[in-house]
Design a protein around this motif. Structure first.
Motif, short mmCIF file in Angstrom:
data_model
loop_
_atom_site.label_atom_id
_atom_site.label_comp_id
_atom_site.label_asym_id
_atom_site.label_seq_id
_atom_site.Cartn_x
_atom_site.Cartn_y
_atom_site.Cartn_z
N ASP A 1 0.85 -1.19 0.00
CA ASP A 1 0.00 0.00 0.00
C ASP A 1 0.88 1.24 0.00
O ASP A 1 1.38 1.68 1.04
N GLY A 2 1.10 1.80 -1.17
CA GLY A 2 1.92 2.99 -1.29
C GLY A 2 3.40 2.67 -1.29
O GLY A 2 3.84 1.60 -1.70
N ASP A 3 4.20 3.64 -0.80
CA ASP A 3 5.65 3.48 -0.81
C ASP A 3 6.08 2.47 0.25
O ASP A 3 5.37 2.22 1.24
N GLY B 1 6.72 6.28 -5.09
CA GLY B 1 5.86 6.67 -6.19
C GLY B 1 5.95 5.68 -7.33
O GLY B 1 5.74 4.47 -7.13
N ASP B 2 6.28 6.16 -8.52
CA ASP B 2 6.45 5.28 -9.68
C ASP B 2 7.87 4.76 -9.80
O ASP B 2 8.16 3.96 -10.70
N LYS C 1 -1.34 2.46 -6.54
CA LYS C 1 -0.93 2.55 -5.15
C LYS C 1 -0.96 1.18 -4.48
O LYS C 1 -0.07 0.85 -3.69
N ASN C 2 -1.96 0.38 -4.80
CA ASN C 2 -2.10 -0.94 -4.18
C ASN C 2 -1.48 -2.02 -5.06
O ASN C 2 -2.15 -2.94 -5.51
#
Length: 493
Positions: free
Chosen positions: A76-78, A162-163, A189-190
């Protein structure tokens, strides 16, 4: 020069045999391409009936192999994940008649490591840090891209921001070295993060009794033991990714957790498909080899006819600067051949591609730039071959001998090297040093160093890159034309 060009063009278009010869070349290219495509059929029995499932397509538009074992959790996210690959072992299964023979062995491109992946959908974006069976640590992403690390590393780390995904390696878990940072555009994000194992087939190549080579691909399985896994707090999900829509999942995978140690077994591969994955666009241009013979005959006759009829004296009287005469002839025959070849290729490729698909074949997708290069490159290949043939005609002055010579140096090496007649090493050499190297401009699917494959001319792979091979043919054409200009200036007409 403009007057010379106009005069040579007038000569060409007023000789019906030359015009018909070029028309015949175009017709051969189209008809043989269609005939070849019509003879290629494929059928599959699957959930959709006698229809082959579509190959998965990666983020960059190419057909990809996406078959591996994956134990994962949501990311979930970074975040960052670290693991140690404690061991990597494998087995190789022999097919009949030795199907019961299983031997230990890890193939060089077996992979075990950590991966951040967009989803379990075949072809979805990913980045991975891994240990391989014979090529040390690597960071790979989106199937095509591969960056080498060291051979001593056992610890692997992936960090997402991020990406951006950064891969790092360590030999002791304390001192870390960044291998690469890549960007996965649009990574949700997930995303998923976890442990993966893949093991491509064990490829062996032997010499055939009648020449050429025979490749055998034996099923393999790799097993990796992971510890010091930094992921915690979420349940694990295990997927045995099959890679093709509707295809059965691999049956060789397994996942087991015990006391903080994770064991994952798997087969398959994560990477781009080579020519073994389906039909290639240049197959629709197989008629170019035969059409080239008609082009050579016309190009040689374009100069030798003037010697045979004694008209060369009149031509040289009208233009005392002899070199310009040959240059003008070369420009005319080159441009005419390019236009004819381009028209034929533009017709043959979509027509042949449609027939291949209608016959149930998988046509490997390529970028628009690559397809344009194959189509326009075929036309340019024919044009350069025509200039080379004209130059040989000017040097030899005898039609039959010049035609035979041109065919011998351009067409024959290509036929011999792609028909399993010559040993592999000799085939590779001929396609480096002869004008036949120019046929590399037609290759649409490259050789990928990180994918185990049998990269030989018989299967459509050339030893030189497309533009490098084209440059070899260009050099031969310019050299022959230069020699022809020098000899024309020194000889009597």
């Amino acid at each position: 020069m403009t007057g010379l060009l106009r005069g040579e063009w007038t000569k060409f278009r007023t000789v019906r045999g030359w015009v018909l010869g070029m028309a015949l070349a175009a017709l051969i290219i189209v008809l043989l391409g269609v005939f070849t495509a019509s003879g290629s059929h494929s059928s599959c029995s699957g959930p959709e009936g006698d229809v082959c499932p579509a190959l998965p397509v990666g983020p960059e538009g190419l057909a990809v192999n996406d078959r591996f074992s994956f134990a994962h959790q949501p990311l979930d996210g970074d975040g960052s994940v670290t693991v140690r690959v404690a061991s990597l072992t494998g087995i190789i299964t022999y097919p009949p008649p030795d199907h019961d023979k299983i031997v230990p062995g890890v193939v060089p491109w077996a992979k075990a490591g950590i991966m951040i992946k967009e989803s379990v959908r075949p072809g979805s974006a990913y980045a991975a840090m891994m240990l391989t069976g014979g090529h040390g640590a690597r960071m790979q992403h989106n199937y095509e891209h591969d960056v080498a690390g060291s051979r001593e590393a056992r610890w692997l780390r992936l960090t997402r921001s991020g990406d951006s995904i950064t891969g790092a390696e360590s030999a002791d878990g304390t001192h870390w070295t960044t291998v690469s940072t890549v960007r996965l555009a649009g990574l949700p994000k997930n995303a998923l993060v976890g442990l993966f194992v893949a093991s491509p087939c064990d490829l062996t190549v032997t010499q055939g009794d009648l020449g050429g080579t025979i490749g055998k691909c034996r099923l393999t399985q790799a097993t990796a033991v992971f510890d010091h896994v930094s992921l915690a707090g979420n349940p694990w999900t295990y997927d045995d990714l099959g890679g093709q829509a509707g295809a059965p999942a691999l049956s060789q995978g397994a996942f087991r957790e015990s006391g903080g140690t994770f064991t994952v077994s798997g087969s398959g591969d994560v990477g781009p498909y080579g020519i073994e994955g389906g039909q290639i666009v240049e197959r629709t241009l197989s008629g170019a080899y035969t059409g080239l013979i008609a082009v050579i005959v016309v190009a040689v006759m374009f100069i030798t006819a003037e010697y045979r009829r004694g008209l060369i004296r009149t031509t040289l009287l009208a233009s005392p600067r002899r070199g310009r005469v040959l240059v003008a002839k070369s420009l005319v025959i080159g441009v005419v051949t390019f236009v004819v070849g381009l028209i034929a290729a533009v017709i043959a490729v979509p027509l042949g591609s449609g027939i291949l698909r209608a016959n149930g074949n998988q046509l490997l997708p390529v970028s628009t730039f690559t397809e344009v290069r194959v189509v326009a490159g075929t036309a340019a290949l024919l044009a350069l071959a025509a200039v080379l043939a004209l130059a040989l005609g000017a040097l030899i002055r005898r039609s039959a001998v010049a035609v035979i010579t041109a065919i011998a140096v351009i067409v024959v090496p290509h036929v011999l090297t792609t028909s399993s007649v010559l040993p592999e090493g000799l085939s590779q050499w001929l396609l480096r040093v002869t004008p036949a190297a120019g046929f590399a401009i037609q290759q649409s699917i490259p050789e990928y160093p990180q994918v185990e494959g049998h990269y030989v001319p018989q299967l459509g792979y050339y030893p030189l890159a497309p533009w490098a091979g084209f440059a070899v043919l260009c050099a031969y054409a310019l050299l022959a034309l230069g020699l022809a200009v020098v000899m024309l200036r020194r000889r009597d007409a």
